[in-house]
Design an enzyme around this catalytic site. Structure first.
Site, PDB file in Angstrom:
ATOM      1  N   HIS A 182       2.273  -8.796  10.387  1.00 50.16           N
ATOM      2  CA  HIS A 182       2.082  -8.426   8.993  1.00 50.16           C
ATOM      3  C   HIS A 182       3.428  -8.236   8.272  1.00 50.16           C
ATOM      4  O   HIS A 182       4.223  -7.380   8.652  1.00 50.16           O
ATOM      5  CB  HIS A 182       1.274  -7.134   8.913  1.00 50.16           C
ATOM      6  CG  HIS A 182       0.854  -6.790   7.532  1.00 50.16           C
ATOM      7  ND1 HIS A 182      -0.063  -7.529   6.842  1.00 50.16           N
ATOM      8  CD2 HIS A 182       1.237  -5.792   6.702  1.00 50.16           C
ATOM      9  CE1 HIS A 182      -0.241  -7.006   5.648  1.00 50.16           C
ATOM     10  NE2 HIS A 182       0.544  -5.955   5.528  1.00 50.16           N
ATOM     11  N   ASP A 188      -1.229 -11.218  12.378  1.00 50.26           N
ATOM     12  CA  ASP A 188      -1.306 -10.054  11.485  1.00 50.26           C
ATOM     13  C   ASP A 188      -2.204  -8.966  12.070  1.00 50.26           C
ATOM     14  O   ASP A 188      -3.392  -9.189  12.331  1.00 50.26           O
ATOM     15  CB  ASP A 188      -1.836 -10.495  10.114  1.00 50.26           C
ATOM     16  CG  ASP A 188      -1.538  -9.482   9.019  1.00 50.26           C
ATOM     17  OD1 ASP A 188      -1.584  -8.273   9.303  1.00 50.26           O
ATOM     18  OD2 ASP A 188      -1.257  -9.910   7.884  1.00 50.26           O
ATOM     19  N   TYR A 213       0.824  -1.215   0.000  1.00 50.00           N
ATOM     20  CA  TYR A 213       0.000   0.000   0.000  1.00 50.00           C
ATOM     21  C   TYR A 213       0.849   1.253   0.000  1.00 50.00           C
ATOM     22  O   TYR A 213       0.615   2.160  -0.794  1.00 50.00           O
ATOM     23  CB  TYR A 213      -0.910  -0.026   1.231  1.00 50.00           C
ATOM     24  CG  TYR A 213      -1.944   1.077   1.259  1.00 50.00           C
ATOM     25  CD1 TYR A 213      -3.001   1.084   0.369  1.00 50.00           C
ATOM     26  CD2 TYR A 213      -1.872   2.099   2.198  1.00 50.00           C
ATOM     27  CE1 TYR A 213      -3.959   2.083   0.398  1.00 50.00           C
ATOM     28  CE2 TYR A 213      -2.825   3.106   2.243  1.00 50.00           C
ATOM     29  CZ  TYR A 213      -3.870   3.089   1.335  1.00 50.00           C
ATOM     30  OH  TYR A 213      -4.813   4.081   1.369  1.00 50.00           O
ATOM     31  N   SER A 253       0.841  -8.058   1.181  1.00 57.38           N
ATOM     32  CA  SER A 253      -0.078  -7.045   1.687  1.00 57.38           C
ATOM     33  C   SER A 253      -0.974  -6.565   0.536  1.00 57.38           C
ATOM     34  O   SER A 253      -1.632  -7.396  -0.091  1.00 57.38           O
ATOM     35  CB  SER A 253       0.713  -5.902   2.336  1.00 57.38           C
ATOM     36  OG  SER A 253      -0.152  -5.065   3.050  1.00 57.38           O
ATOM     37  N   GLN A 254      -0.959  -5.276   0.200  1.00 62.11           N
ATOM     38  CA  GLN A 254      -1.743  -4.867  -0.975  1.00 62.11           C
ATOM     39  C   GLN A 254      -1.281  -5.649  -2.201  1.00 62.11           C
ATOM     40  O   GLN A 254      -2.088  -6.033  -3.061  1.00 62.11           O
ATOM     41  CB  GLN A 254      -1.602  -3.376  -1.241  1.00 62.11           C
ATOM     42  CG  GLN A 254      -2.324  -2.937  -2.506  1.00 62.11           C
ATOM     43  CD  GLN A 254      -2.041  -1.504  -2.867  1.00 62.11           C
ATOM     44  OE1 GLN A 254      -2.818  -0.627  -2.541  1.00 62.11           O
ATOM     45  NE2 GLN A 254      -0.919  -1.259  -3.541  1.00 62.11           N
TER      46      GLN A 254
END
Lengths: 296, 315
Positions: free
Chosen positions: B287, B258, B89, B172-173
């Site tokens: 995370h 996470d 992100y 993640s993203q």
């Protein structure tokens, strides 16, 4: 090698004298969108070295009364330093400071990644990272200069570049109460170039591949940023985490030298690489910061 | 910490809009009308004996110019297998030169909003997750996902890339975008989605107070009358709704501690995969920081690349 290196104290004393002459000119504006029921979020702008306008996010507990402990999170090596959630926001001032070149502090200069680490490295006075570190000092000044709450104990924290900025700022600002530094960027240590480096430190070896005759210039320009050299002046207790396989931020041997020179260091070494201690250390760090800030 | 019981007990309320496929077919058809205009600028400072590194650019939705890093092996005959890496992100897409020795091409995509791709689109971080969220056609992620799809088109435009051996990965993203793009682009023959974001938006925004998901709560507090529109938009962008469309092998990696992307929501995406799939659980990790994850990702991709080698085990 050392003949090209200048006394880091003399350089930082000079930079601090320059900072003292520059009005902070601090503006603080509440951000209603990102404010929460338990804390208010503010956008702060203030002036750093060369008159450069800098940005940070700052949150203040809604029910602040009397001196409020403060947590200043120094930026990572990347263009974005966002608000970052921590449960400490409900009991402490929490500041996320940017340095010049990052998002919202990019009016004059936009940093590149990779690229920032060697920008202007030919000479100390053109080396962009010197000003990045000066911006970290200015962030502490801005925290002390804001008018939202009276500041109690101050903890600095950060990972990678943020870890190194935290250590150097604590060495220069005795008002700091505690430092939690994870895998601090070992930029400036004279042994660094002898290691097999990964990004972001590998930017130095990229640079040397193109300019092989500039090794001495690199050593000279980066020397004032060496966290190992600054370590004896950090009077605050330090929680330091390292990754045994880290090649990109703080190679283990340099991290251990750093720990040995810090007067009050709680060193934790993990099996990780640049992610250091990961989740187990984040739990330790949170509890340690709470203790240091006196918020249970 | 979440455990297997928590993962199994979780049921998402996210449902697939009836016109989900039509919507994305229209988006891809519109993209196909835009000339790609691919270009490469060699970067001698980042290149080394193993890899030629270039900054690349191509056109995407609304004609925006998107950039990326492109690493091509200096040795080997090609055409080479390729891995497309999608970004997280807020982090910058990194350079991955380590694949050069393995004779694999790597493209890391700087989707709109990232450095190098933010001249005409810069909602900021925080900001991106709610940008234009009032409608599915205005949502910022329509462009972000388009940029990933166009990254596949970029690889397909390159003579040194084997079009039958394109793989994807990200964390993640980047994990969410791996799932989404793999569903939209069957040219992607397998992928690894680590700690995937963009899964089960309604639950994720309730389960955590951390960003980026908390941006949705900020939006909901600021515009309570628009919450239903926001949730309706997000149905078209939820990775769990893309998962059934992925036909090739896919890994989902989940850290059980996470604190950014709830493990249960990533698991929901994994459960909806209907093709070959693999689950990696990291019990004592948060995370993006499972110590073993990077090596496992590399090993898995190498294995898939080897399996698809015309002279290899899968021939």
């Amino acid at each position: 090698m050392t003949e090209h290196r200048t006394d880091p104290d003399a350089i930082w004393n000079s930079l601090d004298r320059q900072l003292e002459q520059i009005p902070l000119d601090l503006e603080q504006e509440r951000d209603a969108f990102y404010s929460q029921p338990d804390w208010d979020v503010y956008r702060l702008h203030y002036t750093g070295l060369d008159g450069y306008r800098l940005f940070c996010w700052l949150s203040a507990p809604v029910s602040a009364d009397g001196p409020v402990p403060a947590l200043l999170r120094m930026p990572d090596y990347g263009s974005v330093h966002d608000i970052v959630y921590t449960p400490l926001r409900s009991v402490a001032l929490v500041m996320n400071a940017t340095h010049r070149g990052q998002r919202q502090s990019e009016s004059v200069f936009q940093a590149n990644y990779p690229g920032l680490l060697t920008q202007g490295i030919e000479r100390q006075d053109t080396f962009a990272m010197m000003r990045v570190f000066a911006d970290a000092l200015r962030a502490v000044d801005a925290l002390l200069g804001q008018t939202l709450a009276e500041v109690g104990p101050i903890a600095l924290t950060g990972s990678g570049l943020g870890g190194a900025l935290s250590l150097l700022a604590a060495a220069r600002r005795p008002r700091i109460t505690a430092v939690a530094a994870d895998t601090p960027l070992a930029l400036g240590h004279p042994e660094l170039l002898e290691h097999d480096l990964a990004y972001p430190l590998a930017e130095l070896t990229d640079y040397l591949r193109v300019y092989p005759h500039r090794k001495e210039a690199i050593l000279g320009s980066t020397a004032p940023l060496d966290p190992v050299a600054a370590a004896p002046k950090v009077e605050a207790p330090v929680l330091l985490s390292l990754g045994r396989r880290d090649r990109g931020l703080c190679p283990l041997r340099i991290g251990e030298l750093l720990a040995a020179r810090l007067p009050h260091c709680d060193l934790r070494v993990y099996d990780g690489a640049s992610e250091g201690g990961g989740h187990p250390h984040s739990v330790i760090r949170e509890a340690w910061l709470r203790e240091q800030l006196g918020v249970g | 910490m979440a455990d297997q019981k928590d993962l199994d007990a979780f049921v998402t309320q996210v449902t697939r809009p009836e016109d989900f496929d039509d919507f994305w077919e229209r988006v891809l058809a519109g993209l196909a009308e835009i000339p790609l205009e691919p270009s490469l600028s060699p970067d001698p400072m980042r290149s080394n004996a193993d890899v030629d590194v270039s900054r690349v650019h191509y056109r995407s939705l609304d004609g925006l110019e998107i950039s990326g890093w492109y690493c091509v092996p200096t040795e080997g005959d090609g055409p080479f297998p390729a891995v497309i890496r999608f970004p997280g992100y807020k982090g910058e897409p990194g350079l991955r030169r380590d694949w050069g020795r393995k004779e694999v091409v790597i493209l890391t995509v700087a989707v709109r909003g990232k450095l190098g791709s933010h001249a005409d689109f810069n909602p900021g971080y925080p900001g991106l997750l709610t940008h234009g969220i009032q409608g599915r056609d205005t949502y910022g992620y329509k462009g972000v996902i388009s940029d990933c799809s166009r990254g596949v088109d970029f690889l397909l435009s390159r003579p040194e890339v084997d079009p039958q051996r394109i793989f994807a990965c990200g964390s993640s993203q980047g994990g969410g975008l791996t799932l989404i793009t793999s569903a939209l682009r069957p040219e992607i023959r397998g992928g690894v989605a680590g700690y995937p974001f963009l899964c089960c938006f309604p639950e994720s925004m309730r389960m955590l107070r951390s960003y980026p998901y908390d941006e949705l709560n900020c939006y909901a507090r600021a515009y309570p009358d628009l919450v239903q529109e926001m949730l309706e938009t997000l149905r078209y962008y939820d990775a769990v709704n893309f998962a059934p469309g992925i036909k090739y092998p896919m890994v989902v990696g989940i850290a059980l501690e996470d604190e950014v992307c709830p493990p249960e929501t990533s698991y929901a995406a994994y459960q909806r995969l209907t093709g070959p799939k693999e689950l990696w659980l990291f019990p004592d990790s948060g995370h993006g920081n499972a110590h073993d994850y990077p090596a496992k990702e590399t090993e898995w991709l190498e294995r898939q690349i080897d399996l698809t080698n015309p002279g290899g085990a899968n021939d």
